[in-house]
Motif scaffolding. Structure first.
Motif, PDB file in Angstrom:
ATOM      1  N   VAL A   1       0.825  -1.208   0.000  1.00 45.93           N
ATOM      2  CA  VAL A   1       0.000   0.000   0.000  1.00 45.93           C
ATOM      3  C   VAL A   1       0.860   1.259   0.000  1.00 45.93           C
ATOM      4  CG1 VAL A   1      -1.688   1.321   1.353  1.00 45.93           C
ATOM      5  CG2 VAL A   1      -1.957  -1.157   1.078  1.00 45.93           C
ATOM      6  N   VAL A   2       2.015   1.197   0.642  1.00 49.88           N
ATOM      7  CA  VAL A   2       2.855   2.396   0.777  1.00 49.88           C
ATOM      8  C   VAL A   2       3.485   2.831  -0.540  1.00 49.88           C
ATOM      9  CG1 VAL A   2       3.357   1.984   3.206  1.00 49.88           C
ATOM     10  CG2 VAL A   2       4.855   0.996   1.453  1.00 49.88           C
ATOM     11  N   ALA A   3       3.449   1.984  -1.566  1.00 53.80           N
ATOM     12  CA  ALA A   3       4.064   2.342  -2.839  1.00 53.80           C
ATOM     13  C   ALA A   3       3.445   3.617  -3.396  1.00 53.80           C
ATOM     14  CB  ALA A   3       3.887   1.202  -3.851  1.00 53.80           C
ATOM     15  N   GLY A   4       4.304   4.532  -3.817  1.00 53.12           N
ATOM     16  CA  GLY A   4       3.814   5.786  -4.368  1.00 53.12           C
ATOM     17  C   GLY A   4       3.124   6.672  -3.352  1.00 53.12           C
ATOM     18  N   GLY A   5       3.494   6.532  -2.081  1.00 53.88           N
ATOM     19  CA  GLY A   5       2.881   7.364  -1.045  1.00 53.88           C
ATOM     20  C   GLY A   5       1.410   7.065  -0.859  1.00 53.88           C
ATOM     21  N   ASP A   6       1.086   5.787  -0.649  1.00 48.65           N
ATOM     22  CA  ASP A   6      -0.310   5.358  -0.466  1.00 48.65           C
ATOM     23  C   ASP A   6      -1.157   5.648  -1.709  1.00 48.65           C
ATOM     24  OD1 ASP A   6       0.361   4.523   2.068  1.00 48.65           O
ATOM     25  OD2 ASP A   6      -0.988   5.884   3.129  1.00 48.65           O
ATOM     26  N   TRP A   7      -0.569   5.494  -2.875  1.00 45.54           N
ATOM     27  CA  TRP A   7      -1.261   5.795  -4.133  1.00 45.54           C
ATOM     28  C   TRP A   7      -2.574   5.037  -4.249  1.00 45.54           C
ATOM     29  CZ3 TRP A   7      -2.674   2.795  -8.365  1.00 45.54           C
ATOM     30  CH2 TRP A   7      -3.013   3.494  -9.542  1.00 45.54           C
ATOM     31  N   ILE A   8      -2.600   3.767  -3.831  1.00 43.80           N
ATOM     32  CA  ILE A   8      -3.802   2.960  -3.996  1.00 43.80           C
ATOM     33  C   ILE A   8      -4.942   3.478  -3.118  1.00 43.80           C
ATOM     34  CG2 ILE A   8      -3.300   1.228  -2.215  1.00 43.80           C
ATOM     35  CD1 ILE A   8      -4.812   0.600  -5.734  1.00 43.80           C
ATOM     36  N   ILE A   9      -4.610   4.097  -2.007  1.00 42.45           N
ATOM     37  CA  ILE A   9      -5.665   4.672  -1.159  1.00 42.45           C
ATOM     38  C   ILE A   9      -6.362   5.813  -1.900  1.00 42.45           C
ATOM     39  CG2 ILE A   9      -6.030   6.095   0.900  1.00 42.45           C
ATOM     40  CD1 ILE A   9      -4.218   4.233   2.420  1.00 42.45           C
ATOM     41  N   GLY A  10      -5.594   6.611  -2.616  1.00 42.64           N
ATOM     42  CA  GLY A  10      -6.198   7.667  -3.428  1.00 42.64           C
ATOM     43  C   GLY A  10      -7.119   7.100  -4.501  1.00 42.64           C
ATOM     44  N   GLN A  11      -6.715   5.984  -5.111  1.00 36.23           N
ATOM     45  CA  GLN A  11      -7.557   5.349  -6.117  1.00 36.23           C
ATOM     46  C   GLN A  11      -8.844   4.819  -5.504  1.00 36.23           C
ATOM     47  OE1 GLN A  11      -5.473   6.843  -8.446  1.00 36.23           O
ATOM     48  NE2 GLN A  11      -6.499   5.266  -9.647  1.00 36.23           N
ATOM     49  N   ALA A  12      -8.723   4.242  -4.308  1.00 37.75           N
ATOM     50  CA  ALA A  12      -9.908   3.717  -3.629  1.00 37.75           C
ATOM     51  C   ALA A  12     -10.889   4.833  -3.309  1.00 37.75           C
ATOM     52  CB  ALA A  12      -9.488   2.980  -2.358  1.00 37.75           C
ATOM     53  N   GLN A  13     -10.370   5.944  -2.823  1.00 36.27           N
ATOM     54  CA  GLN A  13     -11.241   7.077  -2.479  1.00 36.27           C
ATOM     55  C   GLN A  13     -11.895   7.665  -3.726  1.00 36.27           C
ATOM     56  OE1 GLN A  13      -8.148   9.227  -0.414  1.00 36.27           O
ATOM     57  NE2 GLN A  13      -9.017   8.741   1.600  1.00 36.27           N
ATOM     58  N   ALA A  14     -11.129   7.753  -4.812  1.00 33.72           N
ATOM     59  CA  ALA A  14     -11.679   8.288  -6.054  1.00 33.72           C
ATOM     60  C   ALA A  14     -12.782   7.379  -6.601  1.00 33.72           C
ATOM     61  CB  ALA A  14     -10.567   8.459  -7.092  1.00 33.72           C
ATOM     62  N   TYR A  15     -12.571   6.068  -6.498  1.00 31.55           N
ATOM     63  CA  TYR A  15     -13.595   5.144  -6.981  1.00 31.55           C
ATOM     64  C   TYR A  15     -14.845   5.242  -6.103  1.00 31.55           C
ATOM     65  CZ  TYR A  15     -15.771   1.092  -9.072  1.00 31.55           C
ATOM     66  OH  TYR A  15     -16.644   0.280  -9.733  1.00 31.55           O
ATOM     67  N   ALA A  16     -14.641   5.324  -4.800  1.00 35.56           N
ATOM     68  CA  ALA A  16     -15.793   5.424  -3.894  1.00 35.56           C
ATOM     69  C   ALA A  16     -16.614   6.668  -4.191  1.00 35.56           C
ATOM     70  CB  ALA A  16     -15.316   5.422  -2.453  1.00 35.56           C
ATOM     71  N   ALA A  17     -15.951   7.744  -4.585  1.00 36.50           N
ATOM     72  CA  ALA A  17     -16.654   8.992  -4.866  1.00 36.50           C
ATOM     73  C   ALA A  17     -17.596   8.876  -6.061  1.00 36.50           C
ATOM     74  CB  ALA A  17     -15.636  10.108  -5.103  1.00 36.50           C
ATOM     75  N   THR A  18     -17.361   7.931  -6.945  1.00 41.33           N
ATOM     76  CA  THR A  18     -18.243   7.746  -8.091  1.00 41.33           C
ATOM     77  C   THR A  18     -19.553   7.066  -7.714  1.00 41.33           C
ATOM     78  OG1 THR A  18     -17.422   5.530  -8.721  1.00 41.33           O
ATOM     79  CG2 THR A  18     -16.188   7.459  -9.530  1.00 41.33           C
ATOM     80  N   GLY A  19     -19.545   6.351  -6.579  1.00 41.52           N
ATOM     81  CA  GLY A  19     -20.735   5.629  -6.156  1.00 41.52           C
ATOM     82  C   GLY A  19     -20.972   4.337  -6.920  1.00 41.52           C
ATOM     83  N   LYS A  20     -20.056   3.975  -7.811  1.00 39.13           N
ATOM     84  CA  LYS A  20     -20.222   2.751  -8.596  1.00 39.13           C
ATOM     85  C   LYS A  20     -20.004   1.519  -7.715  1.00 39.13           C
ATOM     86  CE  LYS A  20     -18.614   4.871 -12.902  1.00 39.13           C
ATOM     87  NZ  LYS A  20     -17.562   4.835 -13.966  1.00 39.13           N
TER      88      LYS A  20
END
Length: 289
Positions: free
Chosen positions: A193-212
């Motif tokens: 998860v720490v790769a790229g400064g928690d990059w995957i957490i940002g992706q998870a949050q962005a996906y959640a924001a879509t509501g899909k």
């Protein structure tokens, strides 16, 4: 006493006969029900190899289609999954399924450099080898590997699962957000998860924001004695999951006690297989009388 002496004499005679045979070559040990498939090089010049384990019923039930679990880093992890698979099928807590290990063709390979290229979804500037090509690797899976397995091994396209450890675990999480619906379950063992400064957490949050929705099952682990900073990243993602409220996602988090980074694989994969395949299992819960 005479029987013991006789037995020891026979053992000594057999050992002498073996030692006196200069041409004796013991056969290599092989995993049963497994094959290797070397794929043609990709447009990027990548040479992949598939490690395929087929269910015991594969030959006797030619009309049957099977779920498939794909696992990264086959050169390390394929045998671990195959060993656990037999135990789980015996206990009827998973269905029969195909295991496909994703690896590389050739000898004397630098697996660290090869996997860094394929499994990292974001460029990692501090690494010696090139990184950040996970989208290309995911496209190769979707366009080449999955169609081949579904054509040649009667794999069920509606029942695909993906597993990986460390960078492989990060790749599994990335695939879930980048190509939702391509797989129906994911095992992320000690994901980076720490790769790229928690990059995957940002992706998870962005996906959640879509509501899909994310119609999948997800199993995420960390090891109690991981490097502290590495484990902290996993724990941040695990703590975030309940707050994201991804519609359709069923997940379970776990910390594997007493283990370090690589030692967590066996338990992570075993429990992960039980979790992601639970809806397809012949039996669940305690043994039935």
């Amino acid at each position: 006493m005479k029987r013991l002496v006789s037995t020891l004499a026979l053992m000594w005679t057999a050992w002498q006969a073996q030692a006196a045979d200069p041409v004796r070559v013991d056969p290599p040990h092989r995993l049963p029900d497994t094959v290797l498939r070397v794929l043609p090089p990709t447009a990027q010049g990548r040479s992949y190899q598939l490690h395929v384990h087929l269910p015991a019923s594969f030959a006797s039930q030619p009309q049957r289609r099977y779920p498939v679990l794909y696992v990264t880093d086959a050169y390390w992890d394929f045998a671990t999954l195959v060993a656990s698979y037999g135990n789980l099928v015996y206990d009827r807590v998973v269905p029969e399924f195909i295991i496909v290990g994703l690896g590389y063709a050739g000898d004397g390979l630098d697996y660290d450099a090869l996997r860094l290229w394929d499994l990292s979804p974001v460029r990692l500037p501090n690494e010696k080898a090139e990184s950040g090509h996970a989208n290309q690797f995911l496209a190769t899976l979707e366009q080449v590997v999955l169609p081949l397995v579904e054509r040649d091994y009667r794999a069920d396209p509606a029942q695909r699962f993906l597993a990986g450890s460390s960078l492989g675990g990060l790749f599994a999480l990335h695939a879930m957000y980048a190509k939702p619906g391509l797989f129906q379950g994911y095992i992320a063992a000690s994901p980076a998860v720490v790769a790229g400064g928690d990059w995957i957490i940002g992706q998870a949050q962005a996906y959640a924001a879509t509501g899909k929705p994310l119609h999948a099952r997800l199993y995420v682990t960390g090891a109690e004695y991981e490097w502290p900073g590495f484990l902290a990243g996993i724990q941040r993602y695990q703590a975030l999951l309940p707050t994201l409220k991804h519609p359709g996602l069923v997940f379970q988090n776990r910390t594997i006690d007493g283990e370090r980074h690589a030692g967590t694989k066996a338990e992570s994969y075993t429990r992960g297989m039980r979790f992601v395949f639970e809806p397809l299992a012949p039996e669940t819960g305690p043994s039935k009388d």
